[in-house]
Design a protein around this motif. Sequence first.
Motif, PDB file in Angstrom:
ATOM      1  N   ASN A 116     -33.221  -9.738  16.660  1.00  0.00           N
ATOM      2  CA  ASN A 116     -32.065 -10.269  17.268  1.00  0.00           C
ATOM      3  C   ASN A 116     -31.728 -10.086  18.657  1.00  0.00           C
ATOM      4  O   ASN A 116     -31.304 -10.974  19.521  1.00  0.00           O
ATOM      5  CB  ASN A 116     -30.836  -9.802  16.451  1.00  0.00           C
ATOM      6  CG  ASN A 116     -30.705 -10.772  15.135  1.00  0.00           C
ATOM      7  OD1 ASN A 116     -31.413 -11.789  14.888  1.00  0.00           O
ATOM      8  ND2 ASN A 116     -30.021 -10.068  14.090  1.00  0.00           N
ATOM      9  N   LYS A 121     -30.120 -13.676  18.723  1.00  0.00           N
ATOM     10  CA  LYS A 121     -29.491 -14.146  17.501  1.00  0.00           C
ATOM     11  C   LYS A 121     -28.440 -13.271  16.662  1.00  0.00           C
ATOM     12  O   LYS A 121     -28.476 -12.241  17.253  1.00  0.00           O
ATOM     13  CB  LYS A 121     -30.768 -14.508  16.593  1.00  0.00           C
ATOM     14  CG  LYS A 121     -31.752 -15.653  17.095  1.00  0.00           C
ATOM     15  CD  LYS A 121     -31.116 -17.110  17.404  1.00  0.00           C
ATOM     16  CE  LYS A 121     -32.009 -17.987  17.978  1.00  0.00           C
ATOM     17  NZ  LYS A 121     -31.391 -19.528  17.841  1.00  0.00           N
ATOM     18  N   LYS A 122     -28.146 -13.709  15.750  1.00  0.00           N
ATOM     19  CA  LYS A 122     -27.422 -12.962  14.967  1.00  0.00           C
ATOM     20  C   LYS A 122     -27.631 -12.896  13.511  1.00  0.00           C
ATOM     21  O   LYS A 122     -26.980 -13.032  12.486  1.00  0.00           O
ATOM     22  CB  LYS A 122     -25.881 -13.230  14.972  1.00  0.00           C
ATOM     23  CG  LYS A 122     -25.304 -13.012  16.178  1.00  0.00           C
ATOM     24  CD  LYS A 122     -23.742 -13.246  16.232  1.00  0.00           C
ATOM     25  CE  LYS A 122     -23.161 -13.172  17.748  1.00  0.00           C
ATOM     26  NZ  LYS A 122     -21.823 -13.383  17.752  1.00  0.00           N
ATOM     27  N   TRP A 123     -28.933 -12.949  13.226  1.00  0.00           N
ATOM     28  CA  TRP A 123     -29.697 -13.351  11.722  1.00  0.00           C
ATOM     29  C   TRP A 123     -29.511 -12.089  10.894  1.00  0.00           C
ATOM     30  O   TRP A 123     -29.690 -10.857  11.504  1.00  0.00           O
ATOM     31  CB  TRP A 123     -31.022 -13.634  11.805  1.00  0.00           C
ATOM     32  CG  TRP A 123     -31.322 -14.877  12.359  1.00  0.00           C
ATOM     33  CD1 TRP A 123     -30.511 -16.018  12.595  1.00  0.00           C
ATOM     34  CD2 TRP A 123     -32.517 -15.514  13.266  1.00  0.00           C
ATOM     35  NE1 TRP A 123     -31.038 -17.043  13.272  1.00  0.00           N
ATOM     36  CE2 TRP A 123     -32.382 -16.702  13.720  1.00  0.00           C
ATOM     37  CE3 TRP A 123     -33.735 -14.671  13.763  1.00  0.00           C
ATOM     38  CZ2 TRP A 123     -33.305 -17.413  14.471  1.00  0.00           C
ATOM     39  CZ3 TRP A 123     -34.683 -15.313  14.465  1.00  0.00           C
ATOM     40  CH2 TRP A 123     -34.395 -16.612  14.842  1.00  0.00           C
ATOM     41  N   SER A 145     -34.661 -15.271   9.289  1.00  0.00           N
ATOM     42  CA  SER A 145     -34.357 -16.214  10.281  1.00  0.00           C
ATOM     43  C   SER A 145     -33.625 -17.513   9.710  1.00  0.00           C
ATOM     44  O   SER A 145     -34.171 -18.713   9.467  1.00  0.00           O
ATOM     45  CB  SER A 145     -35.463 -16.855  11.197  1.00  0.00           C
ATOM     46  OG  SER A 145     -36.350 -17.643  10.359  1.00  0.00           O
TER      47      SER A 145
END
Length: 677
Positions: A116, A121-123, A145
């Motif tokens: 991330n 990202k904030k997966w 993802s």
Amino acid sequence: MSSRFWRSLPLFLSAAVLAQAQEAPKAQPVSGAESAPELDGSKKKKDLAATLSTQKEARTMRLSIPAPRGVIVDRNGIAMAQNRVVFFLALNFPFMSDATPAKILAFAKDKMDAANQILGKKWSLPDDKLLSHYENRRWLPLVFSIEDGINVELSNEDQQKLKPLLETGALLLQPAYIRFYPKEDTACHMLGWTGKTRRLPEGPIMDGDPLFEEMEGRQGLELSFDAALKGTPGEINLLFDADGHLLADEVLRRPTPGRTVVTTLDYNLQRHAENALKKHARNGGAMVIMDIRNGHILAMASNPGFNPNEFVFGIREARWAELNQDLRAPLLGRAFSSEYPPASTFKLVTALGAMESGKVTPQTSYYCGTSLLVGDRYFHNHTKNDEGEMNVITAIKRSCNTWFYQAALDTGADPITNMALRLGFSERVGLPIKGEGKGYVPTNADHRILGGEIANISIGQGMVLATPLQVCQCMAAIGDGVVMRQPLLVKQVQTIGEVIVDAYEPKIRRQVNLNPIAREAVVKGMVAVVSGDGGTGRAAGIKQAQIAGKTGTAQWKPAKEQNLAWFTGFLPASQPVLAYSVVYEGRPGERVSGGGIAAPIVNEVFTKYYEGAPADDPLLAAMKDIPQAVALDGEDELDGGASRPSTETRKAQARPEPPPPEKKTLGNFFRKLFRRN
């Protein structure tokens, strides 16, 4: 688990997709078939039985390898639905001898956080899902993802950024087939879309579990031909040691790609039709083009449309709601689903029915005034000008309502409605996709049809409804004159090796056997619409061929003051090969006409087709050496105009405009009450 297997899997999947892409589907069957290459074919297979005998703690699993979905192509082999390999980011759990929930979660979150941070990202995944996967399925990757419940594809740029992390083996690129529509929204209402067959299992691994998620058809041809398109999954044996390391893999059965669905569509005609609708019919419209000789639907365009690529990973709820709540209804296949009043295009049916009844002949003349009194109601012409005496050819050319009112009243309802049924109205065409409209033509079998309703039916208004596809089918039947062929959207289904397994041969739907004299008069009227002086559809004319056509303007949604514009017919007029229909949905309050709005669409589509088609296009070849064009002799038409003296009988039928309605006031009320003037 070793990542060697997962690194070789993308090559295996890509080879299967490439094999499909390299095939150029043709109509002729050929012997032989191809399958995807074996997984990691460069590696010598290991003897799993021998390995098992020396690895007492080993574990084997038999998994399914999803097959690449079959492609959908146009009649020339241009792909409109195919596959590509995509990559999702997944965790690759190692075996932990002293595994605890805290240790498992710490490993997973550390790896996800690292990815991330690189990608911005904030997966993440819920703790219970991480723990359950480690306990039951740690030998297989776990995709994380994910956004809004939908897997997110990693771009090439993302993959490069993650390369250092991927080399550790703790993260993997999980490959999968995904549906791909290379022409985006072209033919979207016929193609439909796909969705996940089911979510991947989450419990203990069972024999036959898929390596990745499979897809199934959800709408359109993707749904109707799902069984043929989905192919046959392969099967692989995997052997792991007690520490989760992959010891051996063996492909037991290679996946067999799905079959190719060859449609009758012509990509270029479809594209020209859709582009013209986007340009001229932004509020809504449709166009259908059919090969009269065999019933092949070459184009069936509806606007607005949608991009089926939005559905391949799963569509977000907000976007799905947006598509469904859009007042322009982009998911609606107007060309085959929407039922509209056919308006003046139906006058061709009225003319044929009236002449075949014997009550009207090509020479019969009626006085075409500005309105006609039927019972206690005035039925109006489309113009406020008195147009004098006309026969059927001139009435079609000028689209004179009052001529058709009188012809229908003299004929009666049955010959006209029977002709409509004979030409395919009020019954579904029989497409291999869901959602086709049936339309409606009232008959005396439903209820007694009186004079006012006969007048409405004669000009395609009132209760008469038809789809653009039905109107095009009617034009194909008139163009042929003898038979109506079954409209076809799919030509054949074949293997990747081009062996035809299902063929949809042209067939006759019914004999129409139109009276040749009546048909000749109607065709001359249609040619006059485009080529004659004062014709209502002159804007449809093209230099490459003589077009026969008919305009139409319909009251559609009176409450919103919305009307329709139609143009329909066939070409070349003397030896028809292509039938067509166009409908334009007017905006609230917009003044529309078939000649002013729908006819130019026909001009644009066929001009671009003639100018852009390759020299060896079979359609062009069929239309090159045609007989002499339909001639319009002065004696064919009876058109005296306002200056021609009319007969007293016709003048009596053509009533003057009614007086304006009396204002409702108290004074008027009391004058009526006491019978005072």
